[in-house]
Design an enzyme around this catalytic site. Structure first.
Site, short mmCIF file in Angstrom:
data_model
loop_
_atom_site.label_atom_id
_atom_site.label_comp_id
_atom_site.label_asym_id
_atom_site.label_seq_id
_atom_site.Cartn_x
_atom_site.Cartn_y
_atom_site.Cartn_z
N LYS A 124 5.36 37.97 -1.43
CA LYS A 124 4.00 37.90 -1.94
C LYS A 124 3.16 39.08 -1.45
CE LYS A 124 2.05 33.91 -2.46
NZ LYS A 124 2.04 33.83 -3.94
N GLU A 162 5.90 39.57 -6.05
CA GLU A 162 4.59 39.48 -6.69
C GLU A 162 4.02 40.89 -6.87
OE1 GLU A 162 1.56 36.44 -5.35
OE2 GLU A 162 0.62 38.26 -4.58
N ASP A 167 0.57 38.47 -10.81
CA ASP A 167 -0.47 37.74 -10.08
C ASP A 167 -1.86 38.08 -10.62
OD1 ASP A 167 -1.59 36.13 -7.98
OD2 ASP A 167 -2.13 37.99 -6.97
N ARG A 175 0.81 -1.21 0.00
CA ARG A 175 0.00 0.00 0.00
C ARG A 175 0.85 1.26 0.00
NH1 ARG A 175 -3.13 1.91 -2.66
NH2 ARG A 175 -4.14 -0.13 -2.59
N LYS A 229 2.06 24.21 -2.67
CA LYS A 229 0.75 23.60 -2.37
C LYS A 229 0.86 22.09 -2.52
CE LYS A 229 -1.60 27.75 -4.01
NZ LYS A 229 -2.45 28.36 -5.05
#
Length: 282
Positions: free
Chosen positions: A166, A199, A221, A99, A134
């Site tokens: 950012k 950004e 962005d 697994r 992410k």
């Protein structure tokens, strides 16, 4: 800071601990300790294979005596019916590693396959698709490795290997100029050699970033395709250019044709579909 190999080892150990606990009682009650056998990794869906090298580490970390006969490599194009490898040894070891190996390989192959689809759409533009942070906690190194196997390029690995200012950083600093000033001062004071990316959300911020000149890369962005094309003309090769924010497989080619160097796509890792693989007794 841990090396990539050390992080992989820690992940494998944790994964075995959460899956097996104090014992795989199903296997222990049904399979004699001396039983030996073989299982094959069977491909059930077309795509790009990824995770073979990690799978070998998983098998050998659990049972160094498992023998692996390998037919396919990371990065190979695969189709239903292909066999990537056969593993021979104690049946108990095969069943207890199955697994974890599949979880890793199915996810990595899904990421590599998705990345390859994006890269195919960018052919001839000179643009590269980037991953993001992410990622699944604990699996970042594996997921970013899968992006590279699929032909993409890794953005920063974490918060330690690049400065990325950012929108929240800019707002808390009081603007583009202050953010870049602080970043340059920090690098000098701490004798660090890191690239700086900033950004920008509009043309005013873009002009301020270009006037400052302290960024190695500018991230556009949530710019529209039309505004991206205009921004690339304004930047005129003064820095690298990255597009980000809501760019999909349907729109990525349009952004690439604007002349940006990179397009970051969180979907490569945060919502990818695993590739269908199975581990069957021979």
């Amino acid at each position: 800071m841990y090396t990539i190999d050390e992080l992989e080892d820690r992940l494998i150990d944790l994964a075995f601990a959460e899956d097996i606990g104090d014992g795989d009682h199903t296997t222990l009650c049904s399979i004699p300790i001396e039983a030996t056998g073989a299982q094959k990794l069977l491909v059930k869906e077309a795509g790009i294979l990824a995770g073979v090298e990690v799978a070998k580490k998983i098998f050998h970390r659990f049972d160094p005596e498992l023998q692996i006969e390998q037919f396919l490599n990371d990065g190979d194009e695969i189709k239903p019916g292909d066999v990537a490898f056969i593993v021979r040894g104690k049946v108990r070891s095969l069943l207890q590693t199955e697994r974890l190996m599949l979880n890793v390989m199915q996810r990595m192959s899904g990421i590599a396959t998705t990345t390859a689809k994006y890269m195919k759409l960018l052919e001839g533009t000179g643009c590269k698709v980037l991953d993001t942070r992410k990622t699944t906690p604990g699996m970042r190194m594996l997921e970013k490795a899968a992006v590279k196997i699929g032909g993409g390029k890794n953005h920063r690995i974490g918060l330690f290997d690049m400065i990325l200012l950012k929108d929240n950083h800019v707002d808390f600093c009081g603007g583009i100029t202050n953010a870049l000033d602080r970043a340059k001062a920090y690098l000098k004071e701490n004798n660090k050699n890191l690239k700086i990316e900033i950004e920008v959300r509009n043309f005013k911020e873009l002009d301020e970033a270009l006037s400052h000149g302290g960024a190695d890369r500018i991230m556009l962005d949530n710019f529209s395709v039309e505004d991206t094309r205009k921004a690339v003309e304004i930047i005129n090769h003064q820095t690298e250019v990255e597009s980000s924010g809501g760019i999909t497989i349907e729109t990525i080619r349009n952004y690439a044709e604007c002349g940006v160097d990179y397009i970051s796509v969180g979907a490569l890792t945060h919502s990818v579909k695993c590739l269908d693989l199975s581990f069957k007794a021979v």
